[in-house]
Design a protein around this motif. Structure first.
Motif, PDB file in Angstrom:
ATOM      1  N   UNK A   1       0.824  -1.203   0.000  1.00  0.00           N
ATOM      2  CA  UNK A   1       0.000   0.000   0.000  1.00  0.00           C
ATOM      3  C   UNK A   1       0.864   1.260   0.000  1.00  0.00           C
ATOM      4  N   UNK A   2       1.754   1.308  -0.966  1.00  0.00           N
ATOM      5  CA  UNK A   2       2.729   2.390  -1.039  1.00  0.00           C
ATOM      6  C   UNK A   2       2.127   3.776  -1.063  1.00  0.00           C
ATOM      7  N   UNK A   3       0.951   3.952  -1.658  1.00  0.00           N
ATOM      8  CA  UNK A   3       0.375   5.281  -1.805  1.00  0.00           C
ATOM      9  C   UNK A   3       0.036   5.923  -0.459  1.00  0.00           C
ATOM     10  N   UNK A   4      -0.196   5.104   0.568  1.00  0.00           N
ATOM     11  CA  UNK A   4      -0.751   5.635   1.807  1.00  0.00           C
ATOM     12  C   UNK A   4       0.273   5.793   2.916  1.00  0.00           C
ATOM     13  N   UNK A   5       1.527   5.476   2.631  1.00  0.00           N
ATOM     14  CA  UNK A   5       2.523   5.456   3.687  1.00  0.00           C
ATOM     15  C   UNK A   5       2.765   6.814   4.322  1.00  0.00           C
ATOM     16  N   UNK A   6       2.950   7.806   3.485  1.00  0.00           N
ATOM     17  CA  UNK A   6       3.302   9.117   4.026  1.00  0.00           C
ATOM     18  C   UNK A   6       2.167   9.679   4.872  1.00  0.00           C
ATOM     19  N   UNK A   7       0.937   9.413   4.489  1.00  0.00           N
ATOM     20  CA  UNK A   7      -0.189   9.876   5.278  1.00  0.00           C
ATOM     21  C   UNK A   7      -0.228   9.162   6.627  1.00  0.00           C
ATOM     22  N   UNK A   8       0.068   7.854   6.631  1.00  0.00           N
ATOM     23  CA  UNK A   8       0.077   7.074   7.857  1.00  0.00           C
ATOM     24  C   UNK A   8       1.115   7.627   8.824  1.00  0.00           C
ATOM     25  N   UNK A   9       2.294   7.953   8.293  1.00  0.00           N
ATOM     26  CA  UNK A   9       3.348   8.495   9.155  1.00  0.00           C
ATOM     27  C   UNK A   9       2.917   9.804   9.789  1.00  0.00           C
ATOM     28  N   UNK A  10       2.356  10.697   8.978  1.00  0.00           N
ATOM     29  CA  UNK A  10       1.926  11.991   9.502  1.00  0.00           C
ATOM     30  C   UNK A  10       0.881  11.817  10.591  1.00  0.00           C
ATOM     31  N   UNK A  11      -0.035  10.869  10.383  1.00  0.00           N
ATOM     32  CA  UNK A  11      -1.115  10.630  11.335  1.00  0.00           C
ATOM     33  C   UNK A  11      -0.562  10.102  12.658  1.00  0.00           C
ATOM     34  N   UNK A  12       0.301   9.074  12.584  1.00  0.00           N
ATOM     35  CA  UNK A  12       0.840   8.475  13.800  1.00  0.00           C
ATOM     36  C   UNK A  12       1.704   9.457  14.579  1.00  0.00           C
ATOM     37  N   UNK A  13       2.461  10.277  13.854  1.00  0.00           N
ATOM     38  CA  UNK A  13       3.358  11.219  14.525  1.00  0.00           C
ATOM     39  C   UNK A  13       2.584  12.246  15.349  1.00  0.00           C
ATOM     40  N   UNK A  14       1.357  12.546  14.944  1.00  0.00           N
ATOM     41  CA  UNK A  14       0.558  13.514  15.678  1.00  0.00           C
ATOM     42  C   UNK A  14       0.149  13.004  17.051  1.00  0.00           C
ATOM     43  N   UNK A  15      -0.036  11.691  17.164  1.00  0.00           N
ATOM     44  CA  UNK A  15      -0.641  11.138  18.373  1.00  0.00           C
ATOM     45  C   UNK A  15       0.305  10.273  19.204  1.00  0.00           C
ATOM     46  N   UNK A  16       1.510  10.005  18.696  1.00  0.00           N
ATOM     47  CA  UNK A  16       2.395   9.091  19.416  1.00  0.00           C
ATOM     48  C   UNK A  16       3.718   9.788  19.711  1.00  0.00           C
TER      49      UNK A  16
ATOM     50  N   UNK B   1       8.814   1.184  15.855  1.00  0.00           N
ATOM     51  CA  UNK B   1      10.193   1.178  15.376  1.00  0.00           C
ATOM     52  C   UNK B   1      10.260   1.473  13.887  1.00  0.00           C
ATOM     53  N   UNK B   2       9.467   0.796  13.089  1.00  0.00           N
ATOM     54  CA  UNK B   2       9.531   1.023  11.650  1.00  0.00           C
ATOM     55  C   UNK B   2       8.307   1.784  11.166  1.00  0.00           C
ATOM     56  N   UNK B   3       8.295   3.061  11.492  1.00  0.00           N
ATOM     57  CA  UNK B   3       7.313   3.936  10.881  1.00  0.00           C
ATOM     58  C   UNK B   3       7.541   3.952   9.376  1.00  0.00           C
ATOM     59  N   UNK B   4       6.530   4.301   8.601  1.00  0.00           N
ATOM     60  CA  UNK B   4       6.682   4.251   7.141  1.00  0.00           C
ATOM     61  C   UNK B   4       7.869   5.004   6.576  1.00  0.00           C
ATOM     62  N   UNK B   5       8.323   6.058   7.212  1.00  0.00           N
ATOM     63  CA  UNK B   5       9.445   6.816   6.674  1.00  0.00           C
ATOM     64  C   UNK B   5      10.747   6.543   7.414  1.00  0.00           C
ATOM     65  N   UNK B   6      10.772   5.525   8.253  1.00  0.00           N
ATOM     66  CA  UNK B   6      11.943   5.255   9.084  1.00  0.00           C
ATOM     67  C   UNK B   6      12.299   3.772   9.088  1.00  0.00           C
ATOM     68  N   UNK B   7      13.575   3.485   9.288  1.00  0.00           N
ATOM     69  CA  UNK B   7      14.041   2.174   9.715  1.00  0.00           C
ATOM     70  C   UNK B   7      14.694   2.381  11.071  1.00  0.00           C
ATOM     71  N   UNK B   8      13.991   2.013  12.125  1.00  0.00           N
ATOM     72  CA  UNK B   8      14.495   2.272  13.458  1.00  0.00           C
ATOM     73  C   UNK B   8      14.568   3.759  13.718  1.00  0.00           C
ATOM     74  N   UNK B   9      15.717   4.230  14.170  1.00  0.00           N
ATOM     75  CA  UNK B   9      15.865   5.644  14.526  1.00  0.00           C
ATOM     76  C   UNK B   9      16.327   6.487  13.350  1.00  0.00           C
ATOM     77  N   UNK B  10      16.492   5.883  12.195  1.00  0.00           N
ATOM     78  CA  UNK B  10      17.063   6.585  11.044  1.00  0.00           C
ATOM     79  C   UNK B  10      16.046   6.680   9.915  1.00  0.00           C
ATOM     80  N   UNK B  11      15.845   7.879   9.354  1.00  0.00           N
ATOM     81  CA  UNK B  11      14.925   8.001   8.213  1.00  0.00           C
ATOM     82  C   UNK B  11      15.359   7.114   7.055  1.00  0.00           C
TER      83      UNK B  11
END
Length: 630
Positions: free
Chosen positions: A298-313, A318-328
């Motif tokens: 579901x590649x199209x929705x990744x960036x939106x998912x990251x933005x959403x999770x970052x607002x509330x968490x 560990x592996x947010x859509x734009x990250x591998x661990x602590x590194x983008x």
């Protein structure tokens, strides 16, 4: 066309003309200056208030707070010092990662208890670590290893002509205007510190990424190449394409193709990719291994998912859509490219990198990469790697689906992406005509076909000349003639940003027929899949523009006379609220309307509306009958 349809179309046209005045007030920002050029692109305002409502400032990208334990530098495995301070003695095992095919990465035999400072034999690894305090770590890492066979292959080859590395840094869906808005640090360094030259008249030649990248790599449109899209009976792989990096490899260059996103890869989005690894260094196996299943599908929705999770968490997974661990993720991408220069500093390199995930679905997010791209340029410059490197900073096209694409300027921006060159300063001293021509060409119509010819010219440069306007592609080392038009450059009216489109008159006699022709074409395209795809109906007429070739414009390849007019029609259809922008040709001699499929743009995202269909070319047209989307 039935009487009922004609009445319905007339009512929609009536509503359109009532509201048209407010639509076209926006076009005041697109005035063109007087020029001797046959093709004059519009002067766009990057901070146009009508567009700035769609852009906002972003905070620094937040990844996991628990820092990665290990890293790779110049092909060597390291454990961070602070990791051992925090967790005690660390024991790590690594599993080399290898390409099985373009869609599967496999693990090699484990290397137990790898020591800090070990030189790696492979570019990609999975790491598992345990600490004496009972903590554990696992992640995948990438770095450029030393490959003796590749080093020796190029060791005795002599490079002639310009003798330059070619390094292309590409981004998905970034117009020149968006780069001004969202890539301020990297643009400033490229243009003002490195004295790069930006192509202000760079114009795409077709729809989507492949129509931008394939002409650069092959000199051909996608429809002039073997079919690689899945679902077609004769679909093959891209191995047989006449890719420019093959010519560079023959000339002794190390070759790199790096794109980041397995799901939307240039050669892989609903396509077959390569049977064999296409270049000496190939980043895809790492991202195939590192991306989790949700991301891949579901590649199209990744960036939106990251933005959403970052607002509330406070500390996201560990592996947010734009990250591998602590590194983008994008930092893994950029670091790998740096590694090519540190590991093979004296070897000639052809490197084409194209990053898609961050900006593909949301232009705002490209700001996450801005400082890191600027730092990449600084790294190359500070370490003098740019002394023998042609550096290109580019994008495939502007945004195709975001809300601002529906504005008049948004339409123009899609057709005019970022593209800029930077030659080493010595080139201007030794070959002043090259830089002079490039500066002249920066104000003239240029295309992906020209980039291909330029890349060829780097390998076989024998001097500059006046470009031949009869050729579709012209090397930018030569001067592009002032009389060049979109017709000369192989750009159809639908994609040409320098045509003077005007609002139609309400008395235009073909308007009803235009609407009928467009809707009929959309439904004809999906007619063979009617069991799955709903019949589309017209909901709204958004815009109708008109263009008639004049004496200053060379006829388009299919235009037989001056008695032809082009119409650009934008409509909204139901079900699904699909927004389509089409270019229709009116042959006035025969009084017929002609609409070709390649002259249809879907300008809003179709998302999951087409999930029932596999054939890629139908995705933007098909609304699945049993789809609950609206």
């Amino acid at each position: 066309m039935s009487v009922h349809e004609e009445e319905f179309y007339n009512e929609l046209l009536k509503q359109y003309f009532i509201h048209r005045h407010s639509i076209h007030l926006e076009s005041e920002n697109l005035d063109k200056t007087n020029s001797k050029l046959a093709c004059v692109h519009p002067k766009l305002e990057p901070f146009n208030p009508l567009l700035m409502q769609y852009f906002h400032k972003l905070p620094k990208l937040q990844c996991a707070k628990m820092k990665n334990w290990v890293y790779i530098h110049n092909g060597t495995f390291f454990i961070y010092d602070n990791t051992q301070k925090l967790y005690g003695d660390i024991t790590c095992d690594i599993y080399p990662l290898f390409r099985k095919d373009d869609f599967n990465t496999i693990e090699g035999e484990v290397v137990k208890d790898i020591k800090n400072g070990t030189i790696l034999k492979d570019d990609f690894i999975r790491v598992t670590c345990e600490s004496s305090s009972g903590e554990s770590y696992t992640n995948r890492h990438a770095g450029v290893a030393f490959h003796p066979e590749l080093y020796s292959r190029t060791s005795n080859l002599k490079h002639q002509n310009l003798d330059l590395n070619v390094f292309i840094v590409g981004l998905d869906s970034i117009s020149r205007m968006t780069s001004i808005r969202k890539l301020q640090k990297s643009r400033d360094y490229f243009l003002n510190v490195l004295n790069g030259i930006e192509l202000e008249g760079y114009n795409i030649v077709g729809d989507a990424t492949r129509s931008a990248i394939f002409p650069i790599l092959t000199g051909k449109r996608p429809d002039e190449l073997p079919e690689i899209r899945q679902g077609y009976p004769d679909a093959t792989t891209a191995d047989g394409f006449p890719l420019i990096w093959k010519e560079y490899k023959k000339s002794g260059y190390l070759t790199v193709w790096a794109d980041d996103d397995p799901g939307i890869g240039v050669f892989h989005m609903l396509a077959n990719g390569f049977a064999e690894q296409p270049t000496d260094f190939y980043l895809r196996p790492f991202f195939v291994a590192a991306d989790f299943v949700l991301e891949f599908k579901y590649g199209f929705f990744r960036t939106y998912l990251h933005s959403f999770l970052s607002l509330f968490m406070e500390d996201p997974p560990v592996n947010l859509p734009l990250c591998y661990g602590s590194k983008p993720k994008h930092q893994y991408f950029l670091d790998y490219l740096k590694g090519m220069f540190t590991m093979y500093p004296t070897k000639r390199k052809f490197m084409f990198s194209f990053h898609g995930e961050v900006s593909h679905g949301n232009n705002n997010n490209v700001e996450y990469m801005d400082e890191d791209i600027a730092n990449l340029f600084k790294f190359l410059n500070t370490n003098q790697y740019l002394n023998d490197t042609l550096l290109i900073f580019m994008a495939d096209h502007g945004s195709r689906f975001e809300t601002f694409r529906s504005t008049v300027q948004g339409k123009q921006e899609e057709r005019m992406p970022l593209f800029a060159f930077r030659f080493p300063p010595w080139v201007e001293k030794v070959y002043p005509d090259i830089i002079n021509n490039l500066k002249i060409n920066s104000k003239r119509l240029t295309t992906p076909f020209d980039i291909h010819e330029t890349l060829k010219d780097i390998l076989s440069f024998s001097g500059t000349k006046k470009g031949d306007v009869s050729k579709r592609g012209i090397s930018l080392l030569d001067e592009i003639p002032q009389e060049r038009t979109c017709a000369h450059a192989g750009i159809k009216p639908h994609w040409c940003a320098c045509l003077d489109w005007k609002p139609v008159l309400q008395t235009d006699p073909v308007l009803v027929r235009l609407l009928h022709a467009v809707l009929s074409k959309l439904n004809d395209i999906t007619s063979s899949h009617r069991s799955k795809c709903a019949v589309l109906e017209l909901k709204e007429v958004v815009d109708i523009l008109k263009y008639k070739p004049n004496k200053n414009m060379v006829e388009f390849e299919h235009v037989a006379s001056r008695t032809e007019t082009f119409y650009q029609v934008t409509i909204v259809t139901v079900p699904g609220n699909g927004r389509f922008e089409t270019t229709v040709r009116h042959d006035q001699d025969e009084d017929i309307l002609i609409l070709e499929e390649q002259d249809i743009s879907r300008t809003n995202a179709y998302g999951s509306q087409s999930n029932c269909i596999e054939l890629r070319k139908l995705l933007k047209y098909c609304f699945c009958k049993f789809n609950k989307s609206v």
